[in-house]
Design a protein around this motif. Sequence first.
Motif, PDB file in Angstrom:
ATOM      1  N   SER A 146       0.986  -1.311   0.021  1.00  0.00           N
ATOM      2  CA  SER A 146      -0.028  -0.022   0.032  1.00  0.00           C
ATOM      3  C   SER A 146       0.828   1.273   0.256  1.00  0.00           C
ATOM      4  CB  SER A 146      -0.996   0.043   1.369  1.00  0.00           C
ATOM      5  OG  SER A 146      -0.126   0.217   2.398  1.00  0.00           O
ATOM      6  N   SER A 147       0.371   2.404  -0.473  1.00  0.00           N
ATOM      7  CA  SER A 147       0.859   3.539  -0.216  1.00  0.00           C
ATOM      8  C   SER A 147       0.220   4.570   1.045  1.00  0.00           C
ATOM      9  CB  SER A 147       0.384   4.626  -1.513  1.00  0.00           C
ATOM     10  OG  SER A 147      -0.720   4.659  -1.685  1.00  0.00           O
ATOM     11  N   ALA A 148       0.798   5.333   1.578  1.00  0.00           N
ATOM     12  CA  ALA A 148       0.272   6.042   2.664  1.00  0.00           C
ATOM     13  C   ALA A 148      -0.441   7.417   2.348  1.00  0.00           C
ATOM     14  CB  ALA A 148       1.407   6.015   3.804  1.00  0.00           C
ATOM     15  N   LEU A 149      -1.464   7.617   3.051  1.00  0.00           N
ATOM     16  CA  LEU A 149      -2.051   9.034   2.764  1.00  0.00           C
ATOM     17  C   LEU A 149      -2.028   9.781   3.967  1.00  0.00           C
ATOM     18  CD1 LEU A 149      -5.231   7.753   0.580  1.00  0.00           C
ATOM     19  CD2 LEU A 149      -2.932   8.788  -0.177  1.00  0.00           C
ATOM     20  N   TYR A 179      -7.582  11.911   0.757  1.00  0.00           N
ATOM     21  CA  TYR A 179      -8.315  10.680   0.495  1.00  0.00           C
ATOM     22  C   TYR A 179      -8.200  10.698  -0.948  1.00  0.00           C
ATOM     23  CZ  TYR A 179      -9.834  11.348   4.999  1.00  0.00           C
ATOM     24  OH  TYR A 179      -9.799  11.452   6.581  1.00  0.00           O
ATOM     25  N   PHE A 180      -8.466   9.637  -1.641  1.00  0.00           N
ATOM     26  CA  PHE A 180      -8.646   9.230  -3.039  1.00  0.00           C
ATOM     27  C   PHE A 180     -10.241   9.949  -3.242  1.00  0.00           C
ATOM     28  CE2 PHE A 180      -5.407   5.752  -2.284  1.00  0.00           C
ATOM     29  CZ  PHE A 180      -4.594   6.197  -3.334  1.00  0.00           C
ATOM     30  N   PRO A 208      -6.783   1.872  -5.131  1.00  0.00           N
ATOM     31  CA  PRO A 208      -5.590   0.637  -4.834  1.00  0.00           C
ATOM     32  C   PRO A 208      -5.555   0.407  -3.104  1.00  0.00           C
ATOM     33  CG  PRO A 208      -4.416   2.763  -5.488  1.00  0.00           C
ATOM     34  CD  PRO A 208      -6.084   2.839  -5.506  1.00  0.00           C
ATOM     35  N   ALA A 209      -4.647  -0.409  -3.068  1.00  0.00           N
ATOM     36  CA  ALA A 209      -4.450  -0.817  -1.414  1.00  0.00           C
ATOM     37  C   ALA A 209      -3.730   0.467  -0.970  1.00  0.00           C
ATOM     38  CB  ALA A 209      -3.518  -1.822  -1.201  1.00  0.00           C
ATOM     39  N   HIS A 210      -4.122   1.073   0.280  1.00  0.00           N
ATOM     40  CA  HIS A 210      -3.727   2.399   0.897  1.00  0.00           C
ATOM     41  C   HIS A 210      -4.079   2.140   2.284  1.00  0.00           C
ATOM     42  CE1 HIS A 210      -7.767   3.010   0.049  1.00  0.00           C
ATOM     43  NE2 HIS A 210      -7.708   4.242   0.910  1.00  0.00           N
TER      44      HIS A 210
END
Length: 173
Positions: A3-6, A11-12, A38-40
């Motif tokens: 995942s990526s971190a936000l 938010y997407f 995507p996974a995040h």
Amino acid sequence: MRSSALSAGTYFGRPEDARLFGALALCRTRYAPRQVLPAHAHDEPYLCLALSGSFRERSERSEFEVVAGTVALHRAGETHADRFGPAPASCLNVSFPRAWGERLGGWSDAGPARYAPRAALGGLGARLAREFEAPDEASELALEGLTLELLALFARREHAREARAPAWMPALC
């Protein structure tokens, strides 16, 4: 699940409105039909109130169908991915301080997201959305109070789940 971190308040989806109220960062986002996220993970814990539409949320430990009126509680760092349904969707996301999540009795350290359907919320989600849509001089207090009340609801549900006897254990009179 990679995942990526936000960062907090990010938010997407397409942001429609975002505001800071005291310790809270709120953002209303819109999602296209069948949009796939995507996974995040998020740096801060947050509540996600599904305002319209639906989506399937998947993490390493669970999968849940989120419909309008549902509130999801996500801990910081929890990896998840989303697939939206056939209609446009809208969510109100509320990032809150980690210290508030720590008051949930260890939930903030481990475990998948928690979900509460509209029926279990007693109108709290709808009140939170209305307060965000029509702010006034008391909105900061109201939004903080409603967010804390939602967190208390989740904490009580979690404690009730932990207190239930296993199905195999006979009931004691």
